[in-house]
Design a protein around this motif. Structure first.
Motif, PDB file in Angstrom:
ATOM      1  N   LEU A 122     -68.436   8.874  18.365  1.00  0.00           N
ATOM      2  CA  LEU A 122     -67.661   9.067  19.595  1.00  0.00           C
ATOM      3  C   LEU A 122     -68.541   8.787  20.807  1.00  0.00           C
ATOM      4  CD1 LEU A 122     -65.590  12.372  19.095  1.00  0.00           C
ATOM      5  CD2 LEU A 122     -64.687  10.056  19.356  1.00  0.00           C
ATOM      6  N   PRO A 123     -67.934   8.311  21.893  1.00  0.00           N
ATOM      7  CA  PRO A 123     -68.698   8.158  23.137  1.00  0.00           C
ATOM      8  C   PRO A 123     -68.944   9.523  23.770  1.00  0.00           C
ATOM      9  CG  PRO A 123     -66.406   7.593  23.509  1.00  0.00           C
ATOM     10  CD  PRO A 123     -66.544   7.855  22.029  1.00  0.00           C
ATOM     11  N   SER A 124     -69.887   9.590  24.667  1.00  0.00           N
ATOM     12  CA  SER A 124     -70.257  10.871  25.279  1.00  0.00           C
ATOM     13  C   SER A 124     -69.098  11.520  26.027  1.00  0.00           C
ATOM     14  CB  SER A 124     -71.472  10.712  26.194  1.00  0.00           C
ATOM     15  OG  SER A 124     -71.219   9.773  27.195  1.00  0.00           O
ATOM     16  N   ASN A 125     -68.227  10.731  26.673  1.00  0.00           N
ATOM     17  CA  ASN A 125     -67.115  11.352  27.395  1.00  0.00           C
ATOM     18  C   ASN A 125     -66.180  12.112  26.442  1.00  0.00           C
ATOM     19  OD1 ASN A 125     -65.773   9.129  26.283  1.00  0.00           O
ATOM     20  ND2 ASN A 125     -65.134   8.291  28.252  1.00  0.00           N
ATOM     21  N   ALA A 126     -66.039  11.619  25.215  1.00  0.00           N
ATOM     22  CA  ALA A 126     -65.201  12.307  24.229  1.00  0.00           C
ATOM     23  C   ALA A 126     -65.891  13.576  23.722  1.00  0.00           C
ATOM     24  CB  ALA A 126     -64.881  11.378  23.067  1.00  0.00           C
ATOM     25  N   TRP A 127     -67.206  13.489  23.485  1.00  0.00           N
ATOM     26  CA  TRP A 127     -67.941  14.692  23.074  1.00  0.00           C
ATOM     27  C   TRP A 127     -67.886  15.743  24.179  1.00  0.00           C
ATOM     28  CZ3 TRP A 127     -68.323  15.430  18.295  1.00  0.00           C
ATOM     29  CH2 TRP A 127     -68.687  14.435  17.383  1.00  0.00           C
ATOM     30  N   ASN A 128     -68.030  15.325  25.432  1.00  0.00           N
ATOM     31  CA  ASN A 128     -67.960  16.278  26.552  1.00  0.00           C
ATOM     32  C   ASN A 128     -66.597  16.948  26.612  1.00  0.00           C
ATOM     33  OD1 ASN A 128     -70.588  15.749  27.346  1.00  0.00           O
ATOM     34  ND2 ASN A 128     -69.973  14.155  28.783  1.00  0.00           N
ATOM     35  N   LYS A 129     -65.549  16.161  26.439  1.00  0.00           N
ATOM     36  CA  LYS A 129     -64.184  16.701  26.440  1.00  0.00           C
ATOM     37  C   LYS A 129     -64.027  17.727  25.317  1.00  0.00           C
ATOM     38  CE  LYS A 129     -59.401  15.025  26.026  1.00  0.00           C
ATOM     39  NZ  LYS A 129     -58.590  13.803  25.831  1.00  0.00           N
ATOM     40  N   MET A 130     -64.530  17.394  24.137  1.00  0.00           N
ATOM     41  CA  MET A 130     -64.430  18.294  22.996  1.00  0.00           C
ATOM     42  C   MET A 130     -65.236  19.576  23.232  1.00  0.00           C
ATOM     43  SD  MET A 130     -64.988  17.321  19.005  1.00  0.00           S
ATOM     44  CE  MET A 130     -64.032  15.828  19.217  1.00  0.00           C
ATOM     45  N   MET A 131     -66.452  19.421  23.732  1.00  0.00           N
ATOM     46  CA  MET A 131     -67.308  20.586  23.963  1.00  0.00           C
ATOM     47  C   MET A 131     -66.725  21.507  25.036  1.00  0.00           C
ATOM     48  SD  MET A 131     -69.787  20.629  21.817  1.00  0.00           S
ATOM     49  CE  MET A 131     -70.899  21.826  22.568  1.00  0.00           C
ATOM     50  N   ASN A 132     -66.042  20.943  26.005  1.00  0.00           N
ATOM     51  CA  ASN A 132     -65.455  21.748  27.072  1.00  0.00           C
ATOM     52  C   ASN A 132     -64.149  22.431  26.654  1.00  0.00           C
ATOM     53  OD1 ASN A 132     -67.424  21.477  29.102  1.00  0.00           O
ATOM     54  ND2 ASN A 132     -66.728  19.386  29.483  1.00  0.00           N
ATOM     55  N   ASN A 133     -63.724  22.187  25.428  1.00  0.00           N
ATOM     56  CA  ASN A 133     -62.509  22.810  24.904  1.00  0.00           C
ATOM     57  C   ASN A 133     -62.771  23.537  23.591  1.00  0.00           C
ATOM     58  OD1 ASN A 133     -60.352  21.992  26.818  1.00  0.00           O
ATOM     59  ND2 ASN A 133     -61.090  19.956  26.280  1.00  0.00           N
ATOM     60  N   LEU A 134     -63.956  24.072  23.423  1.00  0.00           N
ATOM     61  CA  LEU A 134     -64.298  24.741  22.166  1.00  0.00           C
ATOM     62  C   LEU A 134     -63.447  25.975  21.891  1.00  0.00           C
ATOM     63  CD1 LEU A 134     -68.192  24.459  21.972  1.00  0.00           C
ATOM     64  CD2 LEU A 134     -66.473  23.179  20.672  1.00  0.00           C
ATOM     65  N   ASP A 135     -62.872  26.570  22.919  1.00  0.00           N
ATOM     66  CA  ASP A 135     -62.009  27.730  22.701  1.00  0.00           C
ATOM     67  C   ASP A 135     -60.708  27.340  22.006  1.00  0.00           C
ATOM     68  OD1 ASP A 135     -61.257  26.351  25.034  1.00  0.00           O
ATOM     69  OD2 ASP A 135     -60.380  28.141  25.933  1.00  0.00           O
ATOM     70  N   SER A 169     -63.949  -0.914  20.984  1.00  0.00           N
ATOM     71  CA  SER A 169     -62.499  -0.761  20.802  1.00  0.00           C
ATOM     72  C   SER A 169     -61.833   0.045  21.907  1.00  0.00           C
ATOM     73  CB  SER A 169     -62.206  -0.105  19.444  1.00  0.00           C
ATOM     74  OG  SER A 169     -62.481   1.279  19.454  1.00  0.00           O
ATOM     75  N   LEU A 170     -62.632   0.727  22.706  1.00  0.00           N
ATOM     76  CA  LEU A 170     -62.079   1.607  23.744  1.00  0.00           C
ATOM     77  C   LEU A 170     -61.932   0.880  25.078  1.00  0.00           C
ATOM     78  CD1 LEU A 170     -64.318   4.694  22.960  1.00  0.00           C
ATOM     79  CD2 LEU A 170     -61.879   4.469  22.430  1.00  0.00           C
ATOM     80  N   THR A 171     -60.884   1.230  25.810  1.00  0.00           N
ATOM     81  CA  THR A 171     -60.760   0.716  27.171  1.00  0.00           C
ATOM     82  C   THR A 171     -61.728   1.509  28.050  1.00  0.00           C
ATOM     83  OG1 THR A 171     -58.986   2.262  27.711  1.00  0.00           O
ATOM     84  CG2 THR A 171     -58.323   0.102  26.858  1.00  0.00           C
ATOM     85  N   SER A 172     -62.025   1.010  29.217  1.00  0.00           N
ATOM     86  CA  SER A 172     -63.047   1.621  30.068  1.00  0.00           C
ATOM     87  C   SER A 172     -62.746   3.067  30.461  1.00  0.00           C
ATOM     88  CB  SER A 172     -63.274   0.782  31.319  1.00  0.00           C
ATOM     89  OG  SER A 172     -62.087   0.699  32.069  1.00  0.00           O
ATOM     90  N   ASN A 173     -61.482   3.439  30.551  1.00  0.00           N
ATOM     91  CA  ASN A 173     -61.152   4.809  30.964  1.00  0.00           C
ATOM     92  C   ASN A 173     -60.601   5.654  29.818  1.00  0.00           C
ATOM     93  OD1 ASN A 173     -58.757   3.457  30.732  1.00  0.00           O
ATOM     94  ND2 ASN A 173     -57.873   4.211  32.634  1.00  0.00           N
ATOM     95  N   GLU A 174     -60.666   5.152  28.609  1.00  0.00           N
ATOM     96  CA  GLU A 174     -60.109   5.852  27.449  1.00  0.00           C
ATOM     97  C   GLU A 174     -61.086   6.914  26.930  1.00  0.00           C
ATOM     98  OE1 GLU A 174     -57.922   4.598  23.263  1.00  0.00           O
ATOM     99  OE2 GLU A 174     -59.074   3.113  24.354  1.00  0.00           O
ATOM    100  N   ILE A 175     -60.562   8.111  26.714  1.00  0.00           N
ATOM    101  CA  ILE A 175     -61.351   9.206  26.159  1.00  0.00           C
ATOM    102  C   ILE A 175     -60.602   9.711  24.921  1.00  0.00           C
ATOM    103  CG2 ILE A 175     -62.402  11.463  26.540  1.00  0.00           C
ATOM    104  CD1 ILE A 175     -62.291  10.887  29.556  1.00  0.00           C
ATOM    105  N   PRO A 176     -61.065   9.320  23.740  1.00  0.00           N
ATOM    106  CA  PRO A 176     -60.363   9.768  22.527  1.00  0.00           C
ATOM    107  C   PRO A 176     -60.481  11.269  22.323  1.00  0.00           C
ATOM    108  CG  PRO A 176     -62.322   8.467  21.964  1.00  0.00           C
ATOM    109  CD  PRO A 176     -62.215   8.481  23.455  1.00  0.00           C
ATOM    110  N   ASP A 177     -59.452  11.856  21.719  1.00  0.00           N
ATOM    111  CA  ASP A 177     -59.442  13.290  21.422  1.00  0.00           C
ATOM    112  C   ASP A 177     -60.237  13.613  20.163  1.00  0.00           C
ATOM    113  OD1 ASP A 177     -57.833  14.056  23.586  1.00  0.00           O
ATOM    114  OD2 ASP A 177     -56.025  13.482  22.484  1.00  0.00           O
ATOM    115  N   SER A 178     -60.405  12.601  19.312  1.00  0.00           N
ATOM    116  CA  SER A 178     -61.110  12.802  18.049  1.00  0.00           C
ATOM    117  C   SER A 178     -61.571  11.448  17.511  1.00  0.00           C
ATOM    118  CB  SER A 178     -60.198  13.473  17.025  1.00  0.00           C
ATOM    119  OG  SER A 178     -59.130  12.596  16.693  1.00  0.00           O
ATOM    120  N   ILE A 179     -62.410  11.484  16.513  1.00  0.00           N
ATOM    121  CA  ILE A 179     -62.889  10.253  15.888  1.00  0.00           C
ATOM    122  C   ILE A 179     -61.722   9.489  15.280  1.00  0.00           C
ATOM    123  CG2 ILE A 179     -64.326   9.360  13.993  1.00  0.00           C
ATOM    124  CD1 ILE A 179     -66.119  11.935  14.562  1.00  0.00           C
ATOM    125  N   SER A 180     -60.832  10.207  14.611  1.00  0.00           N
ATOM    126  CA  SER A 180     -59.727   9.550  13.918  1.00  0.00           C
ATOM    127  C   SER A 180     -58.702   8.920  14.853  1.00  0.00           C
ATOM    128  CB  SER A 180     -59.035  10.523  12.958  1.00  0.00           C
ATOM    129  OG  SER A 180     -58.543  11.633  13.647  1.00  0.00           O
TER     130      SER A 180
END
Length: 168
Positions: free
Chosen positions: A47-60, A101-112
């Protein structure tokens, strides 16, 4: 020195088997302990860092579970994931393909949900992916026999109740 010898040995075994490491394997004990205690410790390069950041900021609300950690652990995990994210591992085939494979502003919710992963699995019948032995694309280790080693090659896929993956 022992670690270097082990890595050299591991690389020679993988090279001899003809399987290539396509994403950097996980090498962080805290990440393995904290994240790997509930699920496969996914390589950060998936995953790109923006996706990891999104995931980490929603650990609850981590895929329906509360995976919150203390601040020190949070900072350490975030640093590891960001330092080893897909865009920082472009020398690995899968990381590079995921980023491309990602667009410049795309932030995936998960690897899958990354376009590359979805594309790589589109030829596999849905019932093979959703069967109880696999459960979904998130369960890499169900089919990718050497996922923990960073190997996600087609030649290493063994789908439960199907067998070795043969694209032909």
């Amino acid at each position: 020195m022992k670690k270097l010898i082990f890595l050299a040995f591991s690389a020679s075994v993988l090279f001899a088997s003809g399987l290539k490491v396509t994403v950097a394997p996980v090498n962080n004990e805290l990440y393995i302990k904290e994240c790997g205690s509930c699920h496969f410790a996914y390589p950060a390069g998936l995953l790109p860092s923006n996706a990891w950041n999104k995931m980490m900021n929603n650990l609850d609300n981590h895929f329906g579970d509360n995976a919150s950690v203390d601040e020190k652990t949070f900072q350490s995990l975030s640093k590891y994931l960001n330092d080893n994210s897909a865009e920082k591992n472009m020398n690995y085939k899968r990381s590079k393909k995921i980023v491309e494979s990602l667009t410049s502003n795309e932030i995936p919710d998960s690897i899958s949900t990354t376009p590359y992963i979805k594309k790589k699995h589109k030829e596999i019948k849905k019932e093979l992916i959703t069967q109880k032995e696999v459960k979904g694309l998130f369960n890499c280790t169900a089919c990718h026999q050497n996922a923990k080693k960073g190997i996600f090659s087609d030649e290493d896929v063994d789908i439960p109740n199907y067998g070795k993956w043969d694209k032909d």
